[in-house]
Design an enzyme around this catalytic site. Structure first.
Site, mmCIF file in Angstrom:
data_model
loop_
_atom_site.group_PDB
_atom_site.id
_atom_site.type_symbol
_atom_site.label_atom_id
_atom_site.label_comp_id
_atom_site.label_asym_id
_atom_site.label_seq_id
_atom_site.Cartn_x
_atom_site.Cartn_y
_atom_site.Cartn_z
ATOM 1 N N CYS A 1 -42.626 10.965 20.268
ATOM 2 C CA CYS A 1 -43.301 10.255 19.168
ATOM 3 C C CYS A 1 -44.828 10.330 19.193
ATOM 4 O O CYS A 1 -45.425 10.900 18.279
ATOM 5 C CB CYS A 1 -42.854 8.806 19.154
HETATM 6 N N1 LIG Z 1 -36.966 8.674 19.952
HETATM 7 C C1 LIG Z 1 -37.676 7.572 19.720
HETATM 8 O O1 LIG Z 1 -38.008 6.828 20.645
HETATM 9 C C2 LIG Z 1 -38.088 7.206 18.317
HETATM 10 C C3 LIG Z 1 -38.556 5.903 18.062
HETATM 11 C C4 LIG Z 1 -38.908 5.567 16.760
HETATM 12 C C5 LIG Z 1 -38.854 6.516 15.748
HETATM 13 N N2 LIG Z 1 -38.437 7.786 16.036
HETATM 14 C C6 LIG Z 1 -38.346 8.747 14.928
HETATM 15 O O2 LIG Z 1 -36.979 8.813 14.511
HETATM 16 C C7 LIG Z 1 -36.639 10.154 14.126
HETATM 17 C C8 LIG Z 1 -35.482 10.653 14.969
HETATM 18 O O3 LIG Z 1 -35.895 10.704 16.312
HETATM 19 P P1 LIG Z 1 -34.860 10.995 17.500
HETATM 20 O O4 LIG Z 1 -35.623 10.881 18.768
HETATM 21 O O5 LIG Z 1 -33.651 10.173 17.301
HETATM 22 O O6 LIG Z 1 -34.514 12.531 17.212
HETATM 23 P P2 LIG Z 1 -33.355 13.399 17.867
HETATM 24 O O7 LIG Z 1 -33.822 14.801 17.790
HETATM 25 O O8 LIG Z 1 -32.947 12.810 19.169
HETATM 26 O O9 LIG Z 1 -32.120 13.193 16.869
HETATM 27 C C9 LIG Z 1 -31.995 13.791 15.611
HETATM 28 C C10 LIG Z 1 -30.526 14.149 15.408
HETATM 29 O O10 LIG Z 1 -30.328 14.621 14.072
HETATM 30 C C11 LIG Z 1 -29.369 15.670 14.103
HETATM 31 N N3 LIG Z 1 -29.509 16.443 12.861
HETATM 32 C C12 LIG Z 1 -30.354 17.467 12.600
HETATM 33 N N4 LIG Z 1 -30.197 17.894 11.330
HETATM 34 C C13 LIG Z 1 -29.250 17.108 10.774
HETATM 35 C C14 LIG Z 1 -28.666 17.032 9.479
HETATM 36 N N5 LIG Z 1 -29.045 17.851 8.491
HETATM 37 N N6 LIG Z 1 -27.695 16.110 9.266
HETATM 38 C C15 LIG Z 1 -27.288 15.288 10.259
HETATM 39 N N7 LIG Z 1 -27.818 15.291 11.494
HETATM 40 C C16 LIG Z 1 -28.784 16.182 11.745
HETATM 41 C C17 LIG Z 1 -29.719 16.428 15.366
HETATM 42 O O11 LIG Z 1 -28.651 17.230 15.812
HETATM 43 C C18 LIG Z 1 -30.057 15.284 16.332
HETATM 44 O O12 LIG Z 1 -28.917 14.834 17.047
HETATM 45 C C19 LIG Z 1 -37.932 10.966 14.277
HETATM 46 O O13 LIG Z 1 -38.597 10.980 13.043
HETATM 47 C C20 LIG Z 1 -38.730 10.167 15.298
HETATM 48 O O14 LIG Z 1 -40.115 10.368 15.168
HETATM 49 C C21 LIG Z 1 -38.024 8.148 17.287
#
Ligand SMILES: NC(=O)c1ccc[n+]([C@@H]2O[C@H](COP(=O)([O-])OP(=O)(O)OC[C@H]3O[C@@H](n4cnc5c(N)ncnc54)[C@H](O)[C@@H]3O)[C@@H](O)[C@H]2O)c1
Length: 423
Positions: A263
């Site tokens: 992030c």
């Molecule tokens: N990780 C954190 O601590 C955190 C905290 C707050 C906000 N965020 C935000 O949340 C969002 C997600 O972060 P994350 O860490 O969970 O990401 P991540 O990469 O762990 O998860 C994303 C998931 O989406 C799946 N995916 C990709 N394309 C897809 C589609 N077309 N349809 C369905 N699924 C699909 C991927 O396979 C993956 O499992 C980002 O924008 C991030 O900035 C993350």
């Protein structure tokens, strides 16, 4: 409420499990077939404290994962939780959000009742309206009266994700109209937290501003730490005094080897690009990243100062995850440090309680150890790069080293004779 969650990563899976705890029925749409299988058999594909036992309670009951968007129309609310990684120029790569929006739109063509699409992914201000709303409406062939939109940023911390979801400091909901916002708000029924209702773009900006501010606190502490080290002053003593001021707060004032994770680096960088695209020069935000980029170099310089040429040296690296209590190594400082040490001819013996496997996918050709003792055995030096509490218990294990050069990048060690990066 029937909720569909798109994306089963850290945010999507944790949100799904917590919303199932709040007695909603969850359909989790995830493109990765292996993750779908794992989730449906109650095994989290990521490490997050407490997630395994809670997933086991809900998988196959009120939480189903699938790789098809088919059933999305039978839900009342869709949460977009896909990744928004940094693009080549540092701006947010919105291609996954776009393709998810297209799929959601197509799936909603058959929907007869009102539906709400809320974005939980971190997206640059303007994205929900200009990209998500337009793609969903275009592909569903529906109007804004039939589908409502909201931006509901997620503030959870990896390692404390379930607790942060269930007991957040605040819930921010920006919505296209009151009805859409009310539906998102009702999905949080049972959580005791202040709810801030805003416009969609303000909600998007709240997330970027929050992460940029936290990143600024860390880089500020690192800058003060670098000065303190030259002065021979303990930066932790200094920041304890600073943090006692209620206007500042004691959190995120830990000097060290810098912030990583999925992030802070990408969000600060995306905000910089956004500002630059509007002819602004965000000098403070640029410095936050510059200070952060320098800290890993500083720990390597400190090692060289102590050891001289490190070619052929065995360096124990304790900690690979970007923080403790996670297996996430995205933008981990350890990756930068290891690559620099390898470039200088050192051999690496790495150990992390949870993140060996995730780092091995990125750097396959170093030694991964089963314990800190294994990594320390015959090491010429040791660098601590993640604040795992178990490293604080290490003591006689350091006697296994060939030479006792120990540099702590996280202020976690309690053993004698270690040197800190900024203390
Ligand atoms: N990780 C954190 O601590 C955190 C905290 C707050 C906000 N965020 C935000 O949340 C969002 C997600 O972060 P994350 O860490 O969970 O990401 P991540 O990469 O762990 O998860 C994303 C998931 O989406 C799946 N995916 C990709 N394309 C897809 C589609 N077309 N349809 C369905 N699924 C699909 C991927 O396979 C993956 O499992 C980002 O924008 C991030 O900035 C993350």
């Amino acid at each position: 409420m029937r909720i569909s969650v798109v994306g089963g990563g850290y945010v999507g899976l944790v949100s799904s499990v917590c919303l199932a705890e709040l007695e909603h029925s969850i359909k989790l749409i995830e493109v990765d077939e292996n993750k779908v299988k794992a989730i449906n058999s109650g095994i989290p594909p990521i490490y997050e404290k407490g997630l395994d036992e809670h997933l086991l309670l809900h998988a196959g009951r009120d939480l189903y994962a699938t790789n098809s968007y088919e059933d999305l129309a039978s839900s009342d609310l869709t949460l977009i939780c896909v990744g928004t990684p940094a693009g080549k120029d540092g701006s947010a790569d919105l291609s996954i959000v776009e393709s998810a929006s297209v799929s959601i739109g197509k799936a909603l063509r058959r929907k007869e009742d009102y539906h709400v699409v809320a974005v939980k992914s971190t997206v640059p201000p303007g994205t929900t309206e200009s990209l998500v709303m337009s793609e969903v409406l275009r592909h569903s062939c529906k109007s804004i009266n039939e589908i409502g939109f909201a931006m509901n940023p997620e503030f959870l911390r990896e390692g404390l994700a379930l607790q942060d979801f269930m007991r957040p400091d605040r819930i921010v909901i920006g919505s296209s109209d009151e009805r859409a916002g009310d539906i998102v708000e009702s999905s949080y029924k049972g959580i005791d937290a202040p709810v801030l209702r805003t416009g969609i773009t303000a909600a998007e900006m709240i997330k970027y501003a929050s992460n940029s501010f936290l990143a600024t606190k860390i880089s500020f502490s690192n800058e003060i730490g670098n000065i303190c080290k030259k002065l021979g002053v303990d930066v932790y003593e200094v920041m304890r005094g600073v943090g006692m001021d209620h206007r500042i707060s004691p959190h995120f004032l830990n000097a060290g080897v810098g912030f990583g994770g999925s992030c802070f680096p990408k969000d600060v960088s995306a905000l910089i690009r956004l500002a630059e695209n509007m002819d602004l020069d965000p000098i403070l935000l640029k410095s936050v990243l510059e200070v952060n980029d320098r800290q890993p170099t500083k720990i390597v310089e400190l090692l060289i100062k102590r050891k001289g040429d490190i070619k052929g040296n065995r360096v124990a690296i304790l900690g690979l995850a970007f923080k403790n209590d996670t297996d996430d190594v995205r933008e981990s400082r350890a990756e930068l440090v290891i690559k620099e040490l390898v470039r200088r001819g050192a051999s690496i013996a790495a150990y992390d309680p949870k993140a060996n496997a995730s780092m091995q996918k990125r750097i396959p050709d170093i030694e991964y150890c089963e314990s800190a003792s294994d990594a320390l055995t015959d090491a010429d030096a040791c660098l601590v790069l993640t604040e795992w509490p178990e490293f604080g218990e290490l003591d006689k294990e350091f006697d296994l080293m060939r030479s006792r050069v120990i540099i702590d990048g996280r202020r976690v060690l309690s053993c004698k004779n270690s040197e800190g990066i900024c203390w």
